[in-house]
Write a protein that holds these residues in place. Structure first.
Motif, mmCIF file in Angstrom:
data_model
loop_
_atom_site.group_PDB
_atom_site.id
_atom_site.type_symbol
_atom_site.label_atom_id
_atom_site.label_comp_id
_atom_site.label_asym_id
_atom_site.label_seq_id
_atom_site.Cartn_x
_atom_site.Cartn_y
_atom_site.Cartn_z
ATOM 1 N N GLN A 1 -3.116 0.599 -0.167
ATOM 2 C CA GLN A 1 -2.725 1.706 -0.553
ATOM 3 C C GLN A 1 -1.127 2.059 -0.808
ATOM 4 O O GLN A 1 -0.765 2.616 -2.002
ATOM 5 C CB GLN A 1 -3.077 2.953 0.552
ATOM 6 N N ALA B 1 -0.428 0.512 -4.120
ATOM 7 C CA ALA B 1 -1.044 1.628 -5.205
ATOM 8 C C ALA B 1 -0.040 2.852 -5.465
ATOM 9 O O ALA B 1 -0.061 3.344 -6.569
ATOM 10 C CB ALA B 1 -2.644 1.891 -4.691
ATOM 11 N N GLU B 2 0.432 3.262 -4.344
ATOM 12 C CA GLU B 2 1.396 4.348 -4.308
ATOM 13 C C GLU B 2 2.762 3.986 -5.126
ATOM 14 O O GLU B 2 3.326 4.642 -5.907
ATOM 15 C CB GLU B 2 1.790 5.074 -2.734
ATOM 16 N N CYS C 1 2.694 1.811 -7.626
ATOM 17 C CA CYS C 1 2.439 1.484 -9.011
ATOM 18 C C CYS C 1 2.111 2.828 -9.765
ATOM 19 O O CYS C 1 2.118 2.909 -10.763
ATOM 20 C CB CYS C 1 1.246 0.536 -9.035
ATOM 21 N N SER C 2 1.568 3.907 -8.936
ATOM 22 C CA SER C 2 1.313 4.958 -9.633
ATOM 23 C C SER C 2 2.354 5.800 -10.102
ATOM 24 O O SER C 2 3.352 6.257 -9.441
ATOM 25 C CB SER C 2 0.371 5.974 -8.433
ATOM 26 N N ARG C 3 2.586 6.094 -11.487
ATOM 27 C CA ARG C 3 3.634 6.760 -12.101
ATOM 28 C C ARG C 3 3.073 7.786 -13.119
ATOM 29 O O ARG C 3 1.878 7.660 -13.753
ATOM 30 C CB ARG C 3 4.407 5.732 -12.744
ATOM 31 N N ASP C 4 3.845 8.695 -13.285
ATOM 32 C CA ASP C 4 3.635 9.584 -14.155
ATOM 33 C C ASP C 4 2.100 10.371 -14.320
ATOM 34 O O ASP C 4 1.484 10.564 -15.365
ATOM 35 C CB ASP C 4 3.674 9.160 -15.738
ATOM 36 N N GLY C 5 1.504 10.440 -13.180
ATOM 37 C CA GLY C 5 0.265 11.095 -12.864
ATOM 38 C C GLY C 5 -0.905 10.136 -12.908
ATOM 39 O O GLY C 5 -1.830 10.515 -12.726
ATOM 40 N N ARG C 6 -0.521 8.942 -13.189
ATOM 41 C CA ARG C 6 -1.649 8.038 -13.292
ATOM 42 C C ARG C 6 -1.769 7.491 -12.011
ATOM 43 O O ARG C 6 -0.797 6.875 -11.448
ATOM 44 C CB ARG C 6 -1.194 6.822 -14.355
ATOM 45 N N LYS C 7 -3.013 7.123 -11.613
ATOM 46 C CA LYS C 7 -3.456 6.691 -10.255
ATOM 47 C C LYS C 7 -3.715 5.217 -10.538
ATOM 48 O O LYS C 7 -4.523 4.907 -11.179
ATOM 49 C CB LYS C 7 -4.499 7.179 -9.787
ATOM 50 N N ALA C 8 -3.072 4.196 -9.520
ATOM 51 C CA ALA C 8 -3.672 2.835 -9.388
ATOM 52 C C ALA C 8 -4.764 2.931 -8.623
ATOM 53 O O ALA C 8 -4.961 3.671 -7.398
ATOM 54 C CB ALA C 8 -2.685 2.003 -8.933
ATOM 55 N N GLU C 9 -5.778 2.139 -8.881
ATOM 56 C CA GLU C 9 -7.105 1.778 -8.149
ATOM 57 C C GLU C 9 -6.763 0.823 -7.084
ATOM 58 O O GLU C 9 -6.406 -0.256 -7.020
ATOM 59 C CB GLU C 9 -8.200 1.552 -9.168
#
Length: 421
Positions: A180, A183-184, A186-194
């Motif tokens: 997690q 993932a946080e 890597c998550s950018r511009d509203g895109r979610k990392a799985e």
């Protein structure tokens, strides 16, 4: 299931290194009917003296594959390329040599195989990896970035690596992460990392009641003999406290040595290659260094453990580490004691099957003693195996495949018609 695709996988480890998620994913992709080109580690930093053997092996593999276009086939549909690449984040001249001379050799290897990559999948976030992804990606293909660690903690070029990682994330249609926290990150511009922690091969790591009663055999069907580790483990004084995996700079050698001194009557077994100086561990009579073993042999060795341990240091790098060996121990029905790493605590908060401890010899030994007196009946073993089954590679790989197939469909869908005035 993802099938019939050409997939180029940019790994962060060599093919013949400790078996990890990289090789597992490449093998499963190939078994599913995809053609896979596995590009061995392009590097995160400049080689050191203790990397000499790996550098020599790279030269050997590279030279041995020249007549085959720079690649070697290791199984049906699965090819491995051992590229010669200058270290990442070098001078402008080094980067130019990589981009204009050495990386194009990788493209030639792919062309020789008549690869038309549908998927470019990278585990590396370096500038070299970013350059290669730019060269390989196609308008109708998908780029996948799998963030398995905080590589900035491994590189002296922290800011440069973070910039190159951002560029790879921007090029990627899909981003996977080991945990997690990553993932946080890597998550950018509203895109979610799985979130996809590395799984466990449940077909390989199993310990049925019948198997537990049957002495393990070696690969040709004979009983375990001298030199394969099994004979040694069967003769050791109990309890056997075991570890599988690389003995690297994040393995707490000092903690291990202190515990071995504190409990000289216990047998401490380390299965895996030594990647860091072992100091007094090499001289301690109750510490048994088995060395590297093929992944398929690990279940038979773990079966001999009374407790499986994860004695890692606690630092910024291990704060995001998800030790795969935890689920391997659990799949074999073994109690587990681990350093209280953040991701281990998260795992334990969901399942409550691990005993955690600070990096303190007295507390870690006390935790092992607690594990040794846990009930060992069928129900307890079954519960551990049930938890491990929640993290099997089969389900995890299937979910990854569905996401990639959907991303490919999205890239190849016709653009909606525009209503002209």
């Amino acid at each position: 299931m993802l099938s019939g695709r050409d997939i180029i996988l940019v790994s962060s480890i060599e093919w013949e290194f400790n078996w990890q998620g990289h090789q597992e994913i490449a093998t499963r992709l190939a078994d599913a009917g995809n053609r896979v080109l596995y590009i061995e580690n392009l590097g995160v930093r400049a080689p050191r003296l203790n990397d000499a053997w790996r550098v020599a092996q790279r030269f050997s593999h590279w030279a041995g594959s020249l007549l085959d276009g720079g690649v070697r086939q290791v199984s049906p549909n699965l090819y491995v390329c051992s590229p010669l690449i200058l270290p990442p984040f070098g001078s402008g001249l080094c980067q130019q040599v990589n981009r204009r001379v050495l990386l194009p050799l990788l493209l030639r290897a792919a062309r020789n195989l008549r690869f038309e990559p549908d998927v470019v999948w990278t585990f590396l976030p370096t500038d070299t990896a970013a350059s290669l992804v730019r060269m390989l990606r196609t308008p109708r293909g998908v780029v996948v970035y799998y963030c398995i660690a905080d590589f900035a903690e491994l590189s002296p070029h922290t800011e440069a690596l973070r910039r190159s990682e951002r560029s790879i994330i921007e090029m990627s249609e899909l981003v996977f992460a080991q945990g997690q926290h990553l993932a946080e990150h890597c998550s950018r511009d509203g895109r979610k990392a799985e979130v996809f922690p590395f799984g466990v091969n449940l077909h390989r790591f199993t310990n049925t009641r019948d198997e537990a009663k049957t002495p393990a055999r070696n690969g040709n069907g004979a009983r375990g003999g001298k030199g394969d580790g099994l004979d040694l483990l069967s003769r050791l004084p109990r309890p056997v406290i075991g570890y599988v995996g690389g003995i690297h700079r994040y393995f707490d050698v000092g903690l291990m040595a202190s515990m071995a001194r504190e409990r000289p009557e216990w047998s401490w077994v380390l299965v895996g290659p030594a990647q860091t100086p072992l100091g007094e561990l090499k001289r301690m009579p109750n510490v048994h260094l088995i060395g590297a073993k093929p992944h398929e042999e690990l279940p038979r060795l773990i079966r001999c453990f009374d407790v499986g341990i994860v004695p890692y240091l606690t630092n910024n790098y291990t704060a995001t580490v998800v030790p795969t060996k935890i689920n391997e121990y659990l799949a074999m029905g073994k109690p587990v004691v681990s350093t209280d790493l953040p991701e281990v605590n998260t795992f334990n908060g969901k399942h409550g099957v691990i005993i955690t401890s600070p990096n303190n010899p007295d507390e870690f030994v006390a935790s092992i003693e607690k594990a040794l007196v846990l009930p060992g009946g069928d129900a307890v073993v079954s519960h551990r195996q049930t938890v491990a089954a929640l993290h099997g590679w089969e389900e995890r790989f299937e979910r990854m495949s569905r996401l990639i197939e959907q991303a490919l469909r999205n890239k190849r869908a016709p653009a909606p018609e525009r209503n002209l005035p």
